[in-house]
Design an enzyme around this catalytic site. Structure first.
Site, PDB file in Angstrom:
ATOM      1  N   SER A   1      -7.077  -6.939   4.113  1.00  0.00           N
ATOM      2  CA  SER A   1      -6.072  -7.363   5.080  1.00  0.00           C
ATOM      3  C   SER A   1      -5.824  -6.217   6.045  1.00  0.00           C
ATOM      4  O   SER A   1      -6.087  -5.050   5.719  1.00  0.00           O
ATOM      5  CB  SER A   1      -4.767  -7.713   4.355  1.00  0.00           C
ATOM      6  OG  SER A   1      -3.688  -7.861   5.257  1.00  0.00           O
TER       7      SER A   1
ATOM      8  N   TYR B   1       2.787  -5.828  -1.043  1.00  0.00           N
ATOM      9  CA  TYR B   1       1.555  -6.481  -0.589  1.00  0.00           C
ATOM     10  C   TYR B   1       0.589  -5.450  -0.016  1.00  0.00           C
ATOM     11  O   TYR B   1      -0.590  -5.406  -0.390  1.00  0.00           O
ATOM     12  CB  TYR B   1       1.881  -7.543   0.453  1.00  0.00           C
ATOM     13  CG  TYR B   1       0.654  -8.199   1.047  1.00  0.00           C
ATOM     14  CD1 TYR B   1      -0.094  -9.095   0.293  1.00  0.00           C
ATOM     15  CD2 TYR B   1       0.250  -7.924   2.351  1.00  0.00           C
ATOM     16  CE1 TYR B   1      -1.228  -9.706   0.830  1.00  0.00           C
ATOM     17  CE2 TYR B   1      -0.877  -8.516   2.887  1.00  0.00           C
ATOM     18  CZ  TYR B   1      -1.614  -9.410   2.126  1.00  0.00           C
ATOM     19  OH  TYR B   1      -2.735  -9.994   2.651  1.00  0.00           O
TER      20      TYR B   1
END
Length: 256
Positions: free
Chosen positions: A154, A167
């Site tokens: 990501s 995250y």
């Protein structure tokens, strides 16, 4: 679980590819694109009804190219399940060429919300799931003298924003582990990290924190289709054996 159908040989350039988190979003797009490109794709996820529907939708394009899409129930948090997933691909085809560690969750929240169960879930799926995949495929790749790991990370592996501490922590770790794997592996084993920006997916649907959910509405206003990431994965796989595409970041043009 898989059927007992024999797998037909793929195209001359087709590979045996295992994809985790293939029931939606990026994983679904990757599995569909690769099956249509002539690869034998083992699509793993917990939602087998979606995998079955995906197999039906891709059947014609896969058959035309000599590829195929084969649903397998998979929970990446279960190490034995991931090992069985990889072994299923190997047993039914005689080899495994690519493992795409894509499964991930993103229940964002501020740390002071203390949503510890959601922190644990991100660690289990985003990080342990990755490690389980490496542990399952690396011995086969080593024995074959070839293989390709692809980690879907990501842009959160490159930056931290409020509500994204845990995250991003899992994605920073995934990126670090993947690059460590690249450095440790035999050069015949290729290793790629793909870091998507905002992509149309179900990731934001797992956010239970009201503040984080509201912030995501504006943040995700400009999203690209999952197939943009699938195209990046396909590009990395299609390079000659002596070319290792180590890292790709793919963002919407409007995401700065």
């Amino acid at each position: 679980m898989t059927s007992d159908r024999a797998i037909l040989p793929g195209s001359a350039t087709g590979k045996v590819v295992a994809v985790t988190g293939a029931s939606s979003g990026i994983g679904e797009a990757v599995a569909a694109r690769l099956a249509g490109a002539g690869h034998q794709v083992f699509a793993g996820a917990r939602r087998t009804d979606r995998l079955d529907a995906l197999a039906e939708r891709t059947a014609a394009s896969a058959a035309d190219s000599g590829g195929g899409l084969h649903p397998v129930r998979l929970d990446v948090t279960d190490r034995a399940d991931v090992a069985a997933f990889v072994e299923t691909a190997r047993e039914r085809t005689g080899r495994i060429d690519v493992l795409i560690n894509n499964a991930g969750v993103m229940p964002l929240s501020r740390l002071d919300a203390l949503l510890v169960d959601e922190w644990d879930r991100m660690i289990d799926v985003n990080l342990r799931g990755l490690l389980h995949g490496i542990a399952a495929a690396l011995p086969h790749f080593t024995a074959q003298g070839a293989g390709h790991f692809v980690t879907v990370a990501s842009v959160g592996a490159h930056e931290v924003v409020p509500t994204g501490a845990v995250y991003s922590g899992t994605k920073f770790a995934a990126r670090a582990i993947t690059d460590g794997l690249r450095q440790e592996c035999d050069p015949a084993i290729r290793v790629t990290t793909i870091s998507p920006g905002v992509v149309t997916s179900e990731l934001a649907d797992t956010i239970t924190d009201p503040g984080a959910a509201a912030a995501m509405v504006a943040y995700r206003a400009n999203a690209i289709a999952p197939d943009a990431i699938a195209a990046a994965v396909s590009y990395a796989l299609d390079q000659p054996a002596d070319v290792d595409v180590n890292e790709i970041v793919v963002r919407p043009a409007r995401q700065r």
